[in-house]
Enzyme design. Structure first.
Site, PDB file in Angstrom:
ATOM      1  N   CYS A   1      -4.062   0.740  -2.619  1.00 42.86           N
ATOM      2  CA  CYS A   1      -3.947  -0.493  -1.834  1.00 42.86           C
ATOM      3  C   CYS A   1      -2.856  -1.394  -2.413  1.00 42.86           C
ATOM      4  O   CYS A   1      -2.527  -1.306  -3.606  1.00 42.86           O
ATOM      5  CB  CYS A   1      -5.259  -1.259  -1.846  1.00 42.86           C
ATOM      6  SG  CYS A   1      -6.592  -0.498  -0.922  1.00 42.86           S
TER       7      CYS A   1
ATOM      8  N   CYS B   1     -10.256  -4.875   0.244  1.00 39.51           N
ATOM      9  CA  CYS B   1     -11.379  -3.925   0.232  1.00 39.51           C
ATOM     10  C   CYS B   1     -12.238  -4.147  -1.019  1.00 39.51           C
ATOM     11  O   CYS B   1     -11.845  -4.863  -1.955  1.00 39.51           O
ATOM     12  CB  CYS B   1     -10.866  -2.486   0.295  1.00 39.51           C
ATOM     13  SG  CYS B   1     -10.235  -1.864  -1.283  1.00 39.51           S
TER      14      CYS B   1
ATOM     15  N   GLU C   1      -2.992  -4.575  -3.131  1.00 39.19           N
ATOM     16  CA  GLU C   1      -3.486  -5.466  -4.187  1.00 39.19           C
ATOM     17  C   GLU C   1      -3.472  -4.756  -5.538  1.00 39.19           C
ATOM     18  O   GLU C   1      -3.058  -5.309  -6.547  1.00 39.19           O
ATOM     19  CB  GLU C   1      -4.923  -5.923  -3.875  1.00 39.19           C
ATOM     20  CG  GLU C   1      -5.075  -6.678  -2.573  1.00 39.19           C
ATOM     21  CD  GLU C   1      -5.347  -5.771  -1.374  1.00 39.19           C
ATOM     22  OE1 GLU C   1      -4.774  -4.668  -1.292  1.00 39.19           O
ATOM     23  OE2 GLU C   1      -6.135  -6.186  -0.504  1.00 39.19           O
TER      24      GLU C   1
ATOM     25  N   ASN D   1       0.845  -1.197   0.000  1.00 40.36           N
ATOM     26  CA  ASN D   1       0.000   0.000   0.000  1.00 40.36           C
ATOM     27  C   ASN D   1       0.879   1.245   0.000  1.00 40.36           C
ATOM     28  O   ASN D   1       1.956   1.275   0.610  1.00 40.36           O
ATOM     29  CB  ASN D   1      -0.995   0.012   1.169  1.00 40.36           C
ATOM     30  CG  ASN D   1      -0.377  -0.194   2.529  1.00 40.36           C
ATOM     31  OD1 ASN D   1       0.634  -0.868   2.678  1.00 40.36           O
ATOM     32  ND2 ASN D   1      -0.988   0.383   3.550  1.00 40.36           N
ATOM     33  N   ILE D   2       0.411   2.244  -0.728  1.00 34.94           N
ATOM     34  CA  ILE D   2       1.155   3.501  -0.863  1.00 34.94           C
ATOM     35  C   ILE D   2       0.189   4.632  -0.519  1.00 34.94           C
ATOM     36  O   ILE D   2      -0.741   4.916  -1.283  1.00 34.94           O
ATOM     37  CB  ILE D   2       1.700   3.665  -2.306  1.00 34.94           C
ATOM     38  CG1 ILE D   2       2.568   2.454  -2.685  1.00 34.94           C
ATOM     39  CG2 ILE D   2       2.499   4.967  -2.423  1.00 34.94           C
ATOM     40  CD1 ILE D   2       2.913   2.381  -4.166  1.00 34.94           C
ATOM     41  N   GLU D   3       0.396   5.216   0.667  1.00 36.48           N
ATOM     42  CA  GLU D   3      -0.534   6.254   1.136  1.00 36.48           C
ATOM     43  C   GLU D   3      -0.116   7.640   0.645  1.00 36.48           C
ATOM     44  O   GLU D   3       0.978   7.828   0.096  1.00 36.48           O
ATOM     45  CB  GLU D   3      -0.611   6.201   2.668  1.00 36.48           C
ATOM     46  CG  GLU D   3      -1.165   4.867   3.144  1.00 36.48           C
ATOM     47  CD  GLU D   3      -1.453   4.804   4.627  1.00 36.48           C
ATOM     48  OE1 GLU D   3      -0.975   5.682   5.386  1.00 36.48           O
ATOM     49  OE2 GLU D   3      -2.171   3.862   5.032  1.00 36.48           O
TER      50      GLU D   3
ATOM     51  N   CYS E   1     -10.678  -3.191  -4.443  1.00 33.09           N
ATOM     52  CA  CYS E   1      -9.693  -4.177  -4.915  1.00 33.09           C
ATOM     53  C   CYS E   1     -10.381  -5.448  -5.406  1.00 33.09           C
ATOM     54  O   CYS E   1      -9.951  -6.056  -6.386  1.00 33.09           O
ATOM     55  CB  CYS E   1      -8.674  -4.484  -3.826  1.00 33.09           C
ATOM     56  SG  CYS E   1      -7.541  -3.097  -3.544  1.00 33.09           S
TER      57      CYS E   1
HETATM   58  N1  THU Z   1      -5.353  -1.293   2.368  1.00 34.79           N
HETATM   59  C1  THU Z   1      -4.798  -2.139   1.440  1.00 34.79           C
HETATM   60  O1  THU Z   1      -3.641  -1.985   1.046  1.00 34.79           O
HETATM   61  N2  THU Z   1      -5.576  -3.137   0.950  1.00 34.79           N
HETATM   62  C2  THU Z   1      -6.872  -3.351   1.294  1.00 34.79           C
HETATM   63  O2  THU Z   1      -7.532  -4.211   0.717  1.00 34.79           O
HETATM   64  C3  THU Z   1      -7.479  -2.575   2.365  1.00 34.79           C
HETATM   65  C4  THU Z   1      -6.702  -1.405   2.840  1.00 34.79           C
HETATM   66  C5  THU Z   1      -4.530  -0.198   2.897  1.00 34.79           C
HETATM   67  C6  THU Z   1      -4.945   1.151   2.429  1.00 34.79           C
HETATM   68  C7  THU Z   1      -4.416   2.044   3.528  1.00 34.79           C
HETATM   69  O3  THU Z   1      -3.076   2.386   3.236  1.00 34.79           O
HETATM   70  C8  THU Z   1      -4.429   1.163   4.770  1.00 34.79           C
HETATM   71  O4  THU Z   1      -4.596  -0.165   4.305  1.00 34.79           O
HETATM   72  C9  THU Z   1      -5.523   1.492   5.746  1.00 34.79           C
HETATM   73  O5  THU Z   1      -6.742   1.559   5.122  1.00 34.79           O
END
Ligand code: THU
Length: 137
Positions: A59, A96, A61, A48-50, A99
């Site tokens: 996300c 999520c 995935e 994940n890259i915020e 995804c």
């Molecule tokens: N996140 C994912 O990488 N994959 C998911 O299916 C659900 C959420 C990440 C996004 C965000 O960086 C962190 O989890 C919290 O929501």
């Protein structure tokens, strides 16, 4: 859903855990890693890259899927996902909804979604279990 001990599944699960270490998650502290397998047997990973503008976050995935598609891949058979607060897995990290919909574009309905829990057990779900009715055009 079933617990899998298949060697290929465990290897992919380990790749997902390794990808978790690359997570850029300074806002949530929640680290996620994903590793997908193409039908030809190639592995692509993602984390994940915020972003300070939260909705711009990608996300793990989708990072893995978009990396693979941008390299010309379109057919995938499995994806493993591991995630947890501060990089510690305390339970299964389900993908999520966005995804799941993106997976439905490139994974068959019977393809496997491998989810790792805190005991290092790997649960295998079929995509159609996690997303029975995807959007299609
Ligand atoms: N996140 C994912 O990488 N994959 C998911 O299916 C659900 C959420 C990440 C996004 C965000 O960086 C962190 O989890 C919290 O929501």
């Amino acid at each position: 859903m079933k617990i899998t001990t298949d060697k290929e599944d465990i290897l992919l699960a380990n790749e997902a855990k390794r990808a978790m270490e690359k997570a850029y998650a300074p806002y949530s502290g929640f680290h996620v890693g994903a590793a997908l397998l193409t039908r030809e047997g190639k592995v692509y990973t993602g984390c994940n890259i915020e972003n300070a503008s939260y909705p711009a976050t990608c996300c793990a995935e989708r990072t893995a899927i978009f990396k693979a598609v941008s390299e010309g891949e379109k057919y995938f058979s499995k994806i493993a996902i591991a995630g947890g607060k501060n990089g510690n897995i305390t339970s299964i990290c389900y993908p999520c909804g966005i995804c799941r919909q993106v997976m439905s574009e490139f994974f068959g309905k019977d393809s496997e979604i491998l989810l790792i829990n805190e005991k290092d057990e790997v649960y295998s779900y079929k995509l159609c279990e996690l997303l029975p009715y995807s959007f299609e055009m």
